[in-house]
Design a protein around this motif. Structure first.
Motif, PDB file in Angstrom:
ATOM      1  N   CYS A  92       3.369  57.201  40.503  1.00  0.00           N
ATOM      2  CA  CYS A  92       2.771  57.295  38.869  1.00  0.00           C
ATOM      3  C   CYS A  92       2.101  55.756  38.937  1.00  0.00           C
ATOM      4  O   CYS A  92       2.435  54.720  39.493  1.00  0.00           O
ATOM      5  CB  CYS A  92       4.113  57.244  38.146  1.00  0.00           C
ATOM      6  N   TYR A  93       1.186  55.737  38.092  1.00  0.00           N
ATOM      7  CA  TYR A  93       0.263  54.783  37.907  1.00  0.00           C
ATOM      8  C   TYR A  93       0.488  53.757  36.534  1.00  0.00           C
ATOM      9  O   TYR A  93      -0.181  52.812  36.078  1.00  0.00           O
ATOM     10  CB  TYR A  93      -1.181  55.070  37.808  1.00  0.00           C
ATOM     11  N   GLU A  94       1.541  54.234  35.777  1.00  0.00           N
ATOM     12  CA  GLU A  94       1.921  53.777  34.458  1.00  0.00           C
ATOM     13  C   GLU A  94       3.074  52.451  34.646  1.00  0.00           C
ATOM     14  O   GLU A  94       3.762  52.730  35.434  1.00  0.00           O
ATOM     15  CB  GLU A  94       2.414  54.864  33.532  1.00  0.00           C
ATOM     16  N   ASP A  95       2.725  51.640  33.733  1.00  0.00           N
ATOM     17  CA  ASP A  95       3.717  50.654  33.965  1.00  0.00           C
ATOM     18  C   ASP A  95       4.710  50.599  32.969  1.00  0.00           C
ATOM     19  O   ASP A  95       5.666  49.772  32.788  1.00  0.00           O
ATOM     20  CB  ASP A  95       2.960  49.355  33.778  1.00  0.00           C
ATOM     21  N   PHE A  96       4.623  51.663  31.799  1.00  0.00           N
ATOM     22  CA  PHE A  96       6.012  52.106  30.740  1.00  0.00           C
ATOM     23  C   PHE A  96       6.097  50.705  30.120  1.00  0.00           C
ATOM     24  O   PHE A  96       7.117  50.483  29.348  1.00  0.00           O
ATOM     25  CB  PHE A  96       7.171  52.375  31.671  1.00  0.00           C
ATOM     26  N   ALA A  97       5.135  49.819  29.795  1.00  0.00           N
ATOM     27  CA  ALA A  97       5.385  48.604  29.082  1.00  0.00           C
ATOM     28  C   ALA A  97       5.340  48.749  27.640  1.00  0.00           C
ATOM     29  O   ALA A  97       6.136  48.033  26.706  1.00  0.00           O
ATOM     30  CB  ALA A  97       4.097  47.535  29.383  1.00  0.00           C
ATOM     31  N   LEU A  98       4.848  49.833  27.010  1.00  0.00           N
ATOM     32  CA  LEU A  98       4.774  50.186  25.724  1.00  0.00           C
ATOM     33  C   LEU A  98       5.543  51.298  25.430  1.00  0.00           C
ATOM     34  O   LEU A  98       5.693  52.313  26.192  1.00  0.00           O
ATOM     35  CB  LEU A  98       3.396  50.519  25.040  1.00  0.00           C
ATOM     36  N   SER A 150       0.161  54.213  22.176  1.00  0.00           N
ATOM     37  CA  SER A 150       1.380  54.093  21.182  1.00  0.00           C
ATOM     38  C   SER A 150       1.222  52.859  20.315  1.00  0.00           C
ATOM     39  O   SER A 150       1.877  52.890  19.240  1.00  0.00           O
ATOM     40  CB  SER A 150       2.390  54.001  21.701  1.00  0.00           C
ATOM     41  N   ASP A 151       0.497  51.841  20.614  1.00  0.00           N
ATOM     42  CA  ASP A 151       0.371  50.632  19.732  1.00  0.00           C
ATOM     43  C   ASP A 151      -1.121  50.529  19.180  1.00  0.00           C
ATOM     44  O   ASP A 151      -1.305  49.790  18.214  1.00  0.00           O
ATOM     45  CB  ASP A 151       0.419  49.115  20.577  1.00  0.00           C
ATOM     46  N   GLY A 152      -1.743  51.846  18.862  1.00  0.00           N
ATOM     47  CA  GLY A 152      -2.833  51.947  17.981  1.00  0.00           C
ATOM     48  C   GLY A 152      -4.152  51.475  18.662  1.00  0.00           C
ATOM     49  O   GLY A 152      -5.240  51.763  18.048  1.00  0.00           O
ATOM     50  N   ARG A 153      -4.238  51.078  20.002  1.00  0.00           N
ATOM     51  CA  ARG A 153      -5.331  50.794  20.640  1.00  0.00           C
ATOM     52  C   ARG A 153      -6.251  52.041  21.034  1.00  0.00           C
ATOM     53  O   ARG A 153      -5.623  53.066  21.229  1.00  0.00           O
ATOM     54  CB  ARG A 153      -5.255  50.042  21.837  1.00  0.00           C
ATOM     55  N   LEU A 154      -7.562  52.067  20.679  1.00  0.00           N
ATOM     56  CA  LEU A 154      -8.262  53.243  20.951  1.00  0.00           C
ATOM     57  C   LEU A 154      -8.821  53.018  22.733  1.00  0.00           C
ATOM     58  O   LEU A 154      -9.497  51.900  22.669  1.00  0.00           O
ATOM     59  CB  LEU A 154      -9.411  53.359  20.059  1.00  0.00           C
ATOM     60  N   CYS A 155      -8.672  54.139  23.392  1.00  0.00           N
ATOM     61  CA  CYS A 155      -9.065  53.773  24.817  1.00  0.00           C
ATOM     62  C   CYS A 155     -10.114  55.171  25.064  1.00  0.00           C
ATOM     63  O   CYS A 155      -9.957  56.130  24.364  1.00  0.00           O
ATOM     64  CB  CYS A 155      -8.051  53.936  25.727  1.00  0.00           C
ATOM     65  N   LYS A 156     -10.574  55.090  26.062  1.00  0.00           N
ATOM     66  CA  LYS A 156     -11.216  56.141  26.613  1.00  0.00           C
ATOM     67  C   LYS A 156     -10.661  57.010  27.776  1.00  0.00           C
ATOM     68  O   LYS A 156     -10.887  58.139  27.877  1.00  0.00           O
ATOM     69  CB  LYS A 156     -12.926  55.896  27.109  1.00  0.00           C
ATOM     70  N   CYS A 157      -9.975  56.529  28.508  1.00  0.00           N
ATOM     71  CA  CYS A 157      -9.580  57.073  29.705  1.00  0.00           C
ATOM     72  C   CYS A 157      -7.983  57.196  29.895  1.00  0.00           C
ATOM     73  O   CYS A 157      -7.367  55.958  29.481  1.00  0.00           O
ATOM     74  CB  CYS A 157     -10.057  56.413  30.965  1.00  0.00           C
ATOM     75  N   THR A 158      -7.257  58.227  30.303  1.00  0.00           N
ATOM     76  CA  THR A 158      -5.893  58.055  30.458  1.00  0.00           C
ATOM     77  C   THR A 158      -5.292  57.677  31.931  1.00  0.00           C
ATOM     78  O   THR A 158      -4.217  57.535  32.106  1.00  0.00           O
ATOM     79  CB  THR A 158      -5.321  59.303  30.048  1.00  0.00           C
ATOM     80  N   VAL A 159      -6.395  57.542  32.857  1.00  0.00           N
ATOM     81  CA  VAL A 159      -6.008  57.298  34.059  1.00  0.00           C
ATOM     82  C   VAL A 159      -6.098  55.772  34.204  1.00  0.00           C
ATOM     83  O   VAL A 159      -5.216  55.103  34.854  1.00  0.00           O
ATOM     84  CB  VAL A 159      -7.020  57.794  34.931  1.00  0.00           C
ATOM     85  N   ALA A 160      -7.493  55.059  33.911  1.00  0.00           N
ATOM     86  CA  ALA A 160      -7.499  53.600  34.179  1.00  0.00           C
ATOM     87  C   ALA A 160      -7.052  52.798  32.887  1.00  0.00           C
ATOM     88  O   ALA A 160      -7.790  52.265  32.232  1.00  0.00           O
ATOM     89  CB  ALA A 160      -8.905  53.538  34.261  1.00  0.00           C
ATOM     90  N   LEU A 161      -5.661  53.258  32.319  1.00  0.00           N
ATOM     91  CA  LEU A 161      -5.065  52.619  31.239  1.00  0.00           C
ATOM     92  C   LEU A 161      -5.461  51.300  30.928  1.00  0.00           C
ATOM     93  O   LEU A 161      -5.875  50.940  29.996  1.00  0.00           O
ATOM     94  CB  LEU A 161      -3.835  53.048  31.014  1.00  0.00           C
ATOM     95  N   ASP A 162      -5.229  50.535  32.010  1.00  0.00           N
ATOM     96  CA  ASP A 162      -5.173  48.955  32.074  1.00  0.00           C
ATOM     97  C   ASP A 162      -6.583  48.427  32.607  1.00  0.00           C
ATOM     98  O   ASP A 162      -6.549  47.182  32.669  1.00  0.00           O
ATOM     99  CB  ASP A 162      -3.908  48.327  32.772  1.00  0.00           C
ATOM    100  N   HIS A 163      -7.644  49.147  32.634  1.00  0.00           N
ATOM    101  CA  HIS A 163      -8.912  48.751  33.221  1.00  0.00           C
ATOM    102  C   HIS A 163      -9.335  48.010  31.939  1.00  0.00           C
ATOM    103  O   HIS A 163      -9.143  48.040  30.572  1.00  0.00           O
ATOM    104  CB  HIS A 163      -9.795  49.967  33.277  1.00  0.00           C
ATOM    105  N   PRO A 164      -9.994  46.633  31.967  1.00  0.00           N
ATOM    106  CA  PRO A 164     -10.162  45.755  31.053  1.00  0.00           C
ATOM    107  C   PRO A 164     -11.117  46.416  30.002  1.00  0.00           C
ATOM    108  O   PRO A 164     -11.271  45.965  28.889  1.00  0.00           O
ATOM    109  CB  PRO A 164     -10.728  44.670  31.632  1.00  0.00           C
TER     110      PRO A 164
END
Ligand code: SF4
Length: 338
Positions: A34-40, A271-285
């Motif tokens: 798994c690549y997720e960090d579960f921080a949120l 989950s914190d309301g941020r809008l992203c484009k990709c679910t794989v590179a979640l933490d890509h700047p």
């Protein structure tokens, strides 16, 4: 099937809205890859209100609303899923021409017969559920937080779905690596024996990939020519000579020609309301492109969103299929021309 030009026009149309929702980024599993960090953790009530207000504001002008539940494990926040879908149902009553569709990527630990029945009743009728092979293989990798195996319960839940009279579709996603590959021929046979005649279930073979998780270096990904040959054999074993249907990597459904991240009308709501484009590179700047506010308004930074959507304007297939590939080069190019 839409013609290629129609796919591109649709990807920019404000008549369609695709939302990938992460009702929690926590998970009860700790899969080794798994690549997720579960921080949120859970989505806050303000973000849930934001999603419902956005849907309410957009519904009168929409032909279709597509919701893809993703996580973490979305069923750890079943109340959020329920709340949003009751809202969607109310909107489709008020706007009868609105077509709503929903999918869920879930580890299926909590997807027992009662929860499944409720969710399909609410309109969540497409599922993606992963296995890492037969029990002894699966339980080495797809583990709970306490390290215990998960196969037996997931398999029981999936078998129970067959008894449902409802219409739905389940993609059984099987991760393939160099350790489990040979065991998967027998596992595919077992799946075919259980589900072969039920068109509501299909098999998706997915090569294990390195997506930036802590154990990436140790993952036994397929790398040799022999691995590639045996993977092709396995595809034929599962699907015959029929080309398997395209399945979106994560988070729901999408067109075979364009990833959700490349579309202008598709947003991932963290989950914190941020809008992203990709679910794989979640933490890509560059992944965070905006924010959803509680009143349902969205704030999007066009300069951040544009590189993801470059394939729509270039027409380059690779940029449409996965805009993450080559994104850093595109960003560097943007910086030079700015
Ligand atoms: S179930 Fe999914 S989110 Fe949870 S640990 Fe496994 S891969 Fe990660």
């Amino acid at each position: 099937m839409l013609a290629p030009d129609e796919v591109l026009v649709r990807a920019l149309s404000n008549r369609h809205l695709e939302l990938t929702l992460m009702p929690t980024e926590a998970c009860n599993f700790r899969c080794t890859y798994c690549y997720e960090d579960f921080a949120l953790g859970r989505m806050s009530p303000g973000v849930v209100r934001g999603i419902k207000n956005l849907m309410t504001a957009r519904a009168p002008g929409l032909d279709s609303l597509s919701v893809a539940w993703f996580g973490g494990e979305p069923l750890l926040a079943l109340d959020v899923v329920r709340d949003v879908h009751e809202h969607v149902r109310a909107l489709t009553r008020t706007h009868p021409s609105l077509i709503a569709q929903a999918s869920m990527t879930t580890n299926a630990w909590k997807l027992d017969a009662a929860v499944f029945d409720e969710l399909v009743g609410l309109g969540v009728d497409e599922y993606q559920i992963s296995f890492d092979g037969p029990e002894e293989m699966h339980d080495r990798k797809r583990k709970r937080m306490d390290g215990k195996g998960t196969f037996a319960r997931i398999w029981r839940n999936v078998l129970a779905m067959r008894n449902s009279p409802r219409e739905f579709h389940v993609i059984l996603r099987i991760h393939v690596d160099s350790e489990n590959l040979e065991s998967l021929f027998g596992f595919v046979d077992r799946i075919k024996a259980e589900f072969g005649t039920d068109r509501r279930f299909s098999i998706f073979l997915k090569k294990l990939m390195r997506y930036g998780g802590a154990n990436d270096g140790e993952l036994p990904i397929l790398r040799t020519e022999e691995d590639a040959r045996r993977f092709d054999d396995l595809q034929r074993h599962a699907h015959g000579d029929t080309e398997p249907e395209h399945v979106r990597g994560a988070g729901g459904t999408s067109s075979p020609r364009i990833c959700y991240a490349a579309k202008g009308n598709s947003h991932v709501v963290r989950s914190d309301g941020r809008l992203c484009k990709c679910t794989v590179a979640l933490d890509h700047p560059a992944n965070t492109v905006g924010r959803l506010h509680e009143d349902g308004t969205v704030e999007i930074d066009g300069s951040r969103a544009r590189p993801w959507m470059r394939g729509i304007f270039s027409g380059i297939t690779a940029e449409l299929l996965c805009p993450l590939v080559g994104l850093d080069d595109a960003l560097a190019g943007d910086r030079k021309s700015a």
